[in-house]
Design a protein around this motif. Structure first.
Motif, PDB file in Angstrom:
ATOM      1  N   ALA A 289      29.686 -25.466  -1.869  1.00 25.47           N
ATOM      2  CA  ALA A 289      29.409 -24.291  -1.836  1.00 25.47           C
ATOM      3  C   ALA A 289      27.690 -23.898  -1.799  1.00 25.47           C
TER       4      ALA A 289
ATOM      5  N   GLN B 254      26.291 -24.761   1.601  1.00 33.58           N
ATOM      6  CA  GLN B 254      26.275 -23.819   2.376  1.00 33.58           C
ATOM      7  C   GLN B 254      25.642 -22.535   2.111  1.00 33.58           C
TER       8      GLN B 254
ATOM      9  N   TYR C  79      26.821 -16.830 -10.313  1.00 38.24           N
ATOM     10  CA  TYR C  79      27.846 -17.745  -9.428  1.00 38.24           C
ATOM     11  C   TYR C  79      29.349 -17.825 -10.107  1.00 38.24           C
TER      12      TYR C  79
ATOM     13  N   SER D 244      31.981 -18.389  -7.575  1.00 42.60           N
ATOM     14  CA  SER D 244      32.693 -19.460  -6.742  1.00 42.60           C
ATOM     15  C   SER D 244      31.959 -19.108  -5.168  1.00 42.60           C
ATOM     16  N   LYS D 245      32.271 -20.052  -4.316  1.00 47.23           N
ATOM     17  CA  LYS D 245      31.776 -20.296  -3.265  1.00 47.23           C
ATOM     18  C   LYS D 245      31.669 -18.863  -2.273  1.00 47.23           C
ATOM     19  N   ASP D 246      32.687 -17.912  -2.574  1.00 49.08           N
ATOM     20  CA  ASP D 246      32.870 -16.678  -2.026  1.00 49.08           C
ATOM     21  C   ASP D 246      32.333 -15.473  -2.758  1.00 49.08           C
ATOM     22  N   ARG D 247      32.302 -15.891  -4.101  1.00 51.86           N
ATOM     23  CA  ARG D 247      31.856 -14.675  -5.237  1.00 51.86           C
ATOM     24  C   ARG D 247      30.596 -15.195  -5.758  1.00 51.86           C
TER      25      ARG D 247
ATOM     26  N   GLU E 229      26.792 -12.584  11.257  1.00 51.20           N
ATOM     27  CA  GLU E 229      27.169 -13.411  10.042  1.00 51.20           C
ATOM     28  C   GLU E 229      26.147 -13.307   8.981  1.00 51.20           C
TER      29      GLU E 229
ATOM     30  N   ASN F 213      26.091  -9.812   7.141  1.00 53.65           N
ATOM     31  CA  ASN F 213      27.232  -9.905   6.204  1.00 53.65           C
ATOM     32  C   ASN F 213      26.817 -10.708   4.915  1.00 53.65           C
ATOM     33  N   PHE F 214      26.179 -11.666   5.092  1.00 50.40           N
ATOM     34  CA  PHE F 214      25.656 -12.576   4.148  1.00 50.40           C
ATOM     35  C   PHE F 214      24.688 -11.705   3.085  1.00 50.40           C
TER      36      PHE F 214
ATOM     37  N   ASN G 108      26.626  -8.768   1.512  1.00 51.98           N
ATOM     38  CA  ASN G 108      27.617  -9.102   0.284  1.00 51.98           C
ATOM     39  C   ASN G 108      27.087  -9.743  -0.716  1.00 51.98           C
ATOM     40  N   HIS G 109      25.708 -10.370  -0.649  1.00 52.42           N
ATOM     41  CA  HIS G 109      25.403 -11.399  -1.560  1.00 52.42           C
ATOM     42  C   HIS G 109      23.794 -11.083  -2.282  1.00 52.42           C
TER      43      HIS G 109
END
Length: 447
Positions: free
Chosen positions: A60, A63, A118, A120-123, A305, A308-309, A312-313
């Protein structure tokens, strides 16, 4: 297997024999005091329990980093080629000029650490990106080496393969690799200066990195930025030529002392020295970058993409300088916001309304308003349980808030630097701890 289950297993193990593991912790604590794990010449507090990560977590971070540095490269190119984009940063002319100077190598950010909330990889949510003066490598490696030999981890290693992230030797490798790509290189065996304003530097870490360069056969030394000389195309420190600089000066400190470092600036502009990192790192280091990334016209340079990153983050960030609507919103909804300076480090000047009553918060808001401050939504940090020993060796299990720092060299994952606290602002508090980071993998048992 996940990090949470390993954490729970570790806690149960320590609870099974508190006195045994308390004695072990005291022994490790004494060993740590003999090591060079210092911040501003003071011992760095740590706990007996490490922070566990799995290979899935490391994937993660690879990425996340790949996307972040793709965005960073687009920011850098926009700054270099679009005068209108440069204006967003409000830099003085001389700093803008320094950022435009070709550093002589390709990578924009040779060393950095991005801090995350942190899960998880998506959250996950970014806290900030540190490039100038990135630190923490030395203390993490000292505590990790010591804890890897602890009784508790020796017990866990019967069932798991546990490793730490070596960060010091790896940085020396990567910095020398960057030097070898320097287009105006004068020698394959450079004299190396670790340069900072020494009253602001973390000299314990500098000294450890210097030792590694010296062990590799290089002439390496710590150099006070104000004491450099530049003559006839050669930068020197006390008469010794410098070919490569590992810059630890935070750009904000350099700007405030710009008249005292003219030799360094002129040598850099002339390409007479390879300075790792260049002034281009300031583009992502400045806290203003989170605001700029969310600006509507900035988003136009990114793919769907990437947008969105960011959305979202990256916390939605706006200027607090001259916005009466923002003033009222931040003042009267204090639990929802955080204020931070545009350019600072070590959490200096960062405040959240949750830590104050209304009168105290109003005083802070009034002091920040009209100055170079930003506001962001308050984000609840992730938490994890850690074992703590009291003075009698009894075990308490406490929920700590986590700041996971991901260290990168030449824009590639290198390791981790985690700090924890019971406070909302995790670094710089009396209850902050530096936590060693361990990669845990299941052993393959033979049948």
């Amino acid at each position: 297997m996940d990090a949470q289950s390993i954490t729970e297993e570790f806690i149960r193990l320590v609870q099974s024999n508190p006195q045994k593991y308390y004695r072990d912790f005291l022994k490790i604590d004494q060993e740590a005091k003999k090591e060079n794990a210092l911040y501003k010449d003071k011992p760095i507090p740590f706990l007996y329990q490490p922070m566990f990560f799995t290979p899935e977590d490391i994937d993660a971070f690879h990425q996340i980093g790949a996307m972040l540095y793709t965005i960073a490269e687009k920011v850098t190119q926009a700054f270099l080629t679009m005068p209108s984009f440069r204006q967003k940063f409000h830099y003085p002319d001389f700093l803008e000029e320094l950022i435009l100077v070709d550093p002589g190598y390709e990578v924009s950010i040779p060393i950095s650490r991005y801090d995350l909330f942190y899960h998880s990889k998506d959250r996950f949510q970014f806290i900030e990106v540190n490039t100038d003066g990135t630190s923490g490598m030395n203390e993490d490696n000292i505590f990790s080496r010591l804890l890897l030999d602890s009784l508790a981890l020796q017990e866990l290693q019967k069932d798991y393969r546990i490793d730490y992230f070596e960060l010091m030797e790896k940085w020396v490798d990567e910095s020398l690799q960057t030097y070898q790509s320097f287009k105006w290189k004068r020698t394959d065996r450079p004299n190396i200066a670790i340069v900072d304003f020494m009253e602001a530097g973390i000299t314990a870490e500098f000294e450890e990195i210097q030792k590694i360069y010296v062990k590799r056969g290089y002439h390496a030394f710590l150099a006070e930025a104000r004491e450099l000389d530049y003559k006839d195309g050669v930068l020197t420190y006390k008469g010794t030529p410098i070919h490569m600089i590992y810059r630890r000066i935070v750009t904000g400190d350099l700007v405030r002392n710009i008249k005292e470092v003219t030799p360094l600036i002129e040598a850099y502009k002339d390409g007479a020295v390879c300075m790792i990192g260049s002034f281009r790192t300031q583009l992502m280091h400045n806290k203003m970058i989170f605001k700029i990334l969310h600006d509507e016209d900035s988003l136009s340079i990114f793919t769907k993409e990437e947008k969105n990153f960011i959305q979202n983050h990256v916390p939605f960030t706006r200027s607090f300088k001259e916005d009466p609507v923002a003033y009222e919103k931040v003042l009267h909804h204090k639990d929802d916001y955080i204020l931070k300076p545009v350019d600072s480090y070590a959490s200096q000047g960062v405040n959240t309304g949750r830590d104050y009553d209304f009168a105290q918060w109003k005083a802070i808001v009034d002091d920040c308003y009209g100055k170079d401050f930003l506001y962001q939504p308050f984000i609840d940090p992730p938490t994890r349980k850690f074992v703590c020993f009291d003075e009698n060796g009894q075990v308490d299990v406490i929920d700590f808030k986590l700041n996971v720092g991901v260290t990168n060299y030449n824009e590639k994952f290198a390791g981790l630097y985690t700090r924890i606290s019971t406070h909302n602002i995790i670094f710089g508090q009396s209850t902050y701890y530096s936590i060693p980071n361990m990669l845990v993998q299941a052993k393959e048992h033979k049948s």
